[in-house]
Design an enzyme around this catalytic site. Sequence first.
Site, PDB file in Angstrom:
ATOM      1  N   GLU A  22      -6.480   7.408  25.448  1.00 20.59           N
ATOM      2  CA  GLU A  22      -5.332   6.763  24.818  1.00 20.59           C
ATOM      3  C   GLU A  22      -4.909   7.615  23.629  1.00 20.59           C
ATOM      4  OE1 GLU A  22      -3.159   4.394  21.901  1.00 20.59           O
ATOM      5  OE2 GLU A  22      -5.302   4.701  21.662  1.00 20.59           O
ATOM      6  N   GLN A  47     -13.932  15.302  21.753  1.00 15.26           N
ATOM      7  CA  GLN A  47     -15.295  15.777  21.963  1.00 15.26           C
ATOM      8  C   GLN A  47     -16.201  14.610  22.329  1.00 15.26           C
ATOM      9  OE1 GLN A  47     -18.344  17.225  18.870  1.00 15.26           O
ATOM     10  NE2 GLN A  47     -17.535  19.109  19.783  1.00 15.26           N
ATOM     11  N   TYR A 100     -24.575   0.126  32.842  1.00 14.62           N
ATOM     12  CA  TYR A 100     -23.204  -0.206  33.251  1.00 14.62           C
ATOM     13  C   TYR A 100     -23.147  -0.405  34.762  1.00 14.62           C
ATOM     14  CZ  TYR A 100     -18.112  -0.202  32.957  1.00 14.62           C
ATOM     15  OH  TYR A 100     -16.787  -0.562  33.013  1.00 14.62           O
TER      16      TYR A 100
END
Length: 188
Positions: A137, A156, A170
């Site tokens: 974004e 980075q 996750y």
Amino acid sequence: MSIKSDKWIRYMAQAHGIIEPFEPRQIREANNARIISYGTSSYGYDIRCSNEFKIFTNINSAVVDPKNFDASSFVDVQSDVCIIPPNSFALARTVEYFRIPRSVLTICLGKSTYARCGIIVNITPLEPEWEGHVTLEFSNTTPLPAKVYANEGVAQVVFFESDELCETSYRDRSGKYQGQTGVTLPKA
């Protein structure tokens, strides 16, 4: 938990495919011209922005709702540069595809070249066992149009490895952005 070095990043990318495509060194020039650097740095990896952009527009006077995001609020652009309108934002994705190991969490920070121009790059952490293209974004905080360059460095990624594995990764919890490709809009 410790920050990982260039040696670790190179090894993990080459032996385990955590970053594809991977550049083992910093690239600062392309076609005999200076570019915003990308590739492996001392303690991180400078990621590139692809040429796929979604530029926010208020043409429909929509309300920005993260639980019910209106995709028509974006204009799709494929280009080597993206012009972000004043006080607006654009979404893009990385060139690189990431596969984060279970013992690793990454933090992503925008490059100073963009920050010094009022362009903020926002990226959420890459969690243990997440994989995919990273959605980027870009916020243009200036009252002027701002330019973002495709296929050049934009942020980075810093890798932190824990001394113990997490109970739930996750992948384990079937995260909604697992395996994403392309520019991915918010999902409720």
